[in-house]
Design a protein around this motif. Sequence first.
Motif, PDB file in Angstrom:
ATOM      1  N   GLU A 195      -3.884   0.609   2.491  1.00  0.00           N
ATOM      2  CA  GLU A 195      -4.639   1.712   1.891  1.00  0.00           C
ATOM      3  C   GLU A 195      -6.088   1.307   1.632  1.00  0.00           C
ATOM      4  O   GLU A 195      -6.386   0.161   1.343  1.00  0.00           O
ATOM      5  CB  GLU A 195      -3.967   2.069   0.560  1.00  0.00           C
ATOM      6  CG  GLU A 195      -4.657   3.154  -0.211  1.00  0.00           C
ATOM      7  CD  GLU A 195      -4.543   2.932  -1.709  1.00  0.00           C
ATOM      8  OE1 GLU A 195      -4.951   3.831  -2.445  1.00  0.00           O
ATOM      9  OE2 GLU A 195      -4.053   1.868  -2.127  1.00  0.00           O
ATOM     10  N   HIS A 197      -9.090   3.986  -5.149  1.00  0.00           N
ATOM     11  CA  HIS A 197      -7.742   4.522  -5.019  1.00  0.00           C
ATOM     12  C   HIS A 197      -7.781   6.026  -4.935  1.00  0.00           C
ATOM     13  O   HIS A 197      -6.944   6.729  -5.512  1.00  0.00           O
ATOM     14  CB  HIS A 197      -6.869   4.102  -6.200  1.00  0.00           C
ATOM     15  CG  HIS A 197      -6.341   2.730  -6.043  1.00  0.00           C
ATOM     16  ND1 HIS A 197      -5.250   2.428  -5.264  1.00  0.00           N
ATOM     17  CD2 HIS A 197      -6.791   1.571  -6.528  1.00  0.00           C
ATOM     18  CE1 HIS A 197      -5.048   1.137  -5.284  1.00  0.00           C
ATOM     19  NE2 HIS A 197      -5.969   0.577  -6.045  1.00  0.00           N
ATOM     20  N   ALA A 207      -3.043   4.745   6.188  1.00  0.00           N
ATOM     21  CA  ALA A 207      -1.748   4.098   6.278  1.00  0.00           C
ATOM     22  C   ALA A 207      -1.016   4.449   7.580  1.00  0.00           C
ATOM     23  O   ALA A 207      -0.108   3.771   7.989  1.00  0.00           O
ATOM     24  CB  ALA A 207      -0.884   4.499   5.087  1.00  0.00           C
ATOM     25  N   ARG A 220     -10.151  -2.363   2.082  1.00  0.00           N
ATOM     26  CA  ARG A 220      -8.713  -2.076   2.058  1.00  0.00           C
ATOM     27  C   ARG A 220      -7.986  -2.960   1.054  1.00  0.00           C
ATOM     28  O   ARG A 220      -8.458  -4.041   0.703  1.00  0.00           O
ATOM     29  CB  ARG A 220      -8.126  -2.274   3.455  1.00  0.00           C
ATOM     30  CG  ARG A 220      -8.693  -1.256   4.417  1.00  0.00           C
ATOM     31  CD  ARG A 220      -8.068  -1.316   5.783  1.00  0.00           C
ATOM     32  NE  ARG A 220      -8.738  -0.376   6.660  1.00  0.00           N
ATOM     33  CZ  ARG A 220      -8.448   0.932   6.679  1.00  0.00           C
ATOM     34  NH1 ARG A 220      -7.507   1.426   5.918  1.00  0.00           N
ATOM     35  NH2 ARG A 220      -9.102   1.737   7.473  1.00  0.00           N
ATOM     36  N   ALA A 242       0.825  -1.198   0.000  1.00  0.00           N
ATOM     37  CA  ALA A 242       0.000   0.000   0.000  1.00  0.00           C
ATOM     38  C   ALA A 242       0.860   1.249   0.000  1.00  0.00           C
ATOM     39  O   ALA A 242       0.545   2.228  -0.671  1.00  0.00           O
ATOM     40  CB  ALA A 242      -0.915  -0.009   1.220  1.00  0.00           C
ATOM     41  N   ALA A 250      -3.171   7.238  -3.139  1.00  0.00           N
ATOM     42  CA  ALA A 250      -3.789   7.733  -1.930  1.00  0.00           C
ATOM     43  C   ALA A 250      -3.147   9.037  -1.469  1.00  0.00           C
ATOM     44  O   ALA A 250      -3.812   9.893  -0.894  1.00  0.00           O
ATOM     45  CB  ALA A 250      -3.678   6.699  -0.820  1.00  0.00           C
ATOM     46  N   ALA A 295      -6.443   8.596   4.597  1.00  0.00           N
ATOM     47  CA  ALA A 295      -5.093   8.040   4.594  1.00  0.00           C
ATOM     48  C   ALA A 295      -4.916   7.190   5.842  1.00  0.00           C
ATOM     49  O   ALA A 295      -4.472   7.643   6.889  1.00  0.00           O
ATOM     50  CB  ALA A 295      -4.059   9.157   4.554  1.00  0.00           C
TER      51      ALA A 295
END
Lengths: 287, 522
Positions: free
Chosen positions: A36, A98, A30, A62, A14, A20, A28
Amino acid sequence: MTAPELPESEAVEAAAQPAAEQDPVAPAAAADGDPEVVLDLQGLTKRFGDTVAVDAIDLQVRAGSFTGIVGPNGAGKTTTLSMVTGLLRPDGGRVLVHGIDVWAEPDRAKRAIGVLPDALRLFDRLSGAQLLHYSGVLRGLDAATVRQRTADLVAAFGLEDATGRLVADYSAGMTKKIALAAAMIHSPRLLVLDEPFESVDPVSAANIVEILQRYVAAGGTVVLSSHGMDLIQRVCDHVAVIVGGRVLAAGTTDEVRGGETLEERFVALAGGRRAAAGMEWLHSFTE
Amino acid sequence: MTPLLVRLKLRLLANQFRRSPWQVVGLVLAIVYGGGITAMLVAMLVALRFAALPLATSVVVGGGSLAVLAFLIVPVFVGVDDTLDPRRFALFGVERTRLAIALAVAGVVGVPGLALVLVAFATVATWSRNPGAALVALVCVPVIVLTCVLLSRIGAAGAGLLLSTRRSREALAAVFVVAVSLLAPLFVLLTNLDLGRRALTGIGAVVAVLGWTPLGAAWAAPATIAAGSPAGVAQLVVALATLVVLALVWRALVGTALVSTGRQARPQTVAGIGWFGRLPATPRGAIAARATSYWARDVRYRVSAISIPVTPIVLVLVLGLAGVPGDRLALLPVPVIALFLGWATHNDIAYDHTAIWLHVAAGVRGVDDRLGRLAPVLVVGLPLLVIGSFVSAALAGSLLLAAPLIGVSCGLVLAGAGLGGVSSALMPYPVPRPGSSPFQHPNSTGGLAAVVQSVLFLLQLLVAAPAVVLGLLALSGGAGYAWASLAAGLVLGGLVFWWGTVAGGRVFERRGPELLAAALRA
């Protein structure tokens, strides 16, 4: 053949995906180490006349997850998936793939999605090989790539004997398989599959599951709808239950089923079993 | 069983009004049209009460026989509504005689059946000049109605049983096109021959024979009685015997339909990827290859491909028989082919039905879709039209006329393709589905189809009008006019084509989901 549980490697995947970061609207996630968000539905709504088919659905999928969408007939599964894939214009809300808004920038978003719709026709006057070629080239692949991938897909789905026959003459299960192959040919990041196992025989279904699991293990994302609860429980790591156009439960499969089988949990969520009383006439038979 | 099916049929008819506004408009138009024709026929039959007996006989028996024939033939080719296909009742386990009776009676319910009942009753008025004839006419009303309904049911069910495979339907389509194209000149020939004093005796002789055949017996019986001949009773017997035979055939067909599943076709195979390998592997090239394959393989396109060149040949034959000089006639086929070829593209997307989802999901560029679809029409059509123009001009005796011919025909094709590029993305209307008979039009076609078809036809002619006018001036001499016609056709056609491709492409991209929704409703 086990369900992939590879959070760390997925997180690496990711992080390597730039989409992203470019879009500030994309959540976000992450930051806390989760992969992601590949698919993000925000208040997605569709009405047909006075009926609200999909009622402000929020759902996040995800990267690297294998998500099953379950729901009773007429719950809005196909409507939702059609709006995700750009086939049905929503009345409200957003779909981000995305971080790209499917309905604001359809061309960019659609490149990342592979679609298997339910109950729509194929160009069935083409042979199987022609249909795969057509799907690949429309998605922008060159002839050599299409040829090589067609050969791989035909072998993987066991369609060797059928490539020269017109798709119109295929059985229901074979049609499903060629459509699934056509959905994958451009190696999309996200596969949206509406009823991919319907009328597919058990051997082919196991085969398809294996192909999809390897795809997910490599960082791809699958969202599928199905009525096969056992299959979803066995194969999917995430589940969303849609009833009456709303998401009643979503999360990892284990969270959603909470110790019960998925089928028991689903039946309870979907309004429970109807008491089979008042059907005694069925037990005295017509001569 | 019978009241149940009649109620079902009535419910189905009523539900037709619960569709989209356009379809209701179309339905109302159809009903007004049918009602108007019925009213005219009834009025005519009542007026015939006061006409001379031979005239009344000729009209009633001749027209009546044609109507009976139509009830048999129309369902075979057009495929009337199959809601009452006996095979649909196979799983209910109804005894076949009861089912056959119920289906036949329910078949009367509907616009054609109702019109037939009214018209048949009007013949009682026609023969009210003679009490005996009026009585026989009254007896003949149910005979006529049941004969026609049974014929239509037999036609539809028989076609359903025998023509359920793709191949047989395609074969039928070809037979139909050829038959229609042969019928037209034959008709002209016959009317030309009969247009003299011999006409009445000719028709009289035909009617006299028809009156003894199953087609005309029920219509002729009261006429013969009115003429004072007891032979009318024998004709009534012929009519009743026809009805009995039809009833037995119908019962047998229902019995067969209940236990058969239709014939299976042998699968067709394609080696390699055909046109896809020969055309460039780009979206535009692939769409062109797909369109080319469909023109060759899909019977709905094939009917167009056959009838577009056949229609002008028939036209020329008809006009030739009517006495138009040959050198003028030679100029006609190429522009007519061009007109229909260009026009044939105006609803292309609808032929994909819901398979268009692939173009929407793949985000195909509108220009690629438009040009790809038109490729077979333009790449094959334009060179053939140019060659045809030279041949026509040579036959007409002046090679210079090739210039206006090329101008007019290219103008027509390009204008049609350009206008069609916009309309097929903007206003698709339902067409026969993939795999179904090309004559089986969806009952939801409604008024939109007629409006789109005629407006586009007129617009196409309008764009080509300058080239046509200059071409006509060139006929009476003047090389300047000939070249001006060529230029007018190419420039105006080219401009409309360019505009249609760009604008139609934009409409296609914007309306992709709506096109799919329209296909789902069709």
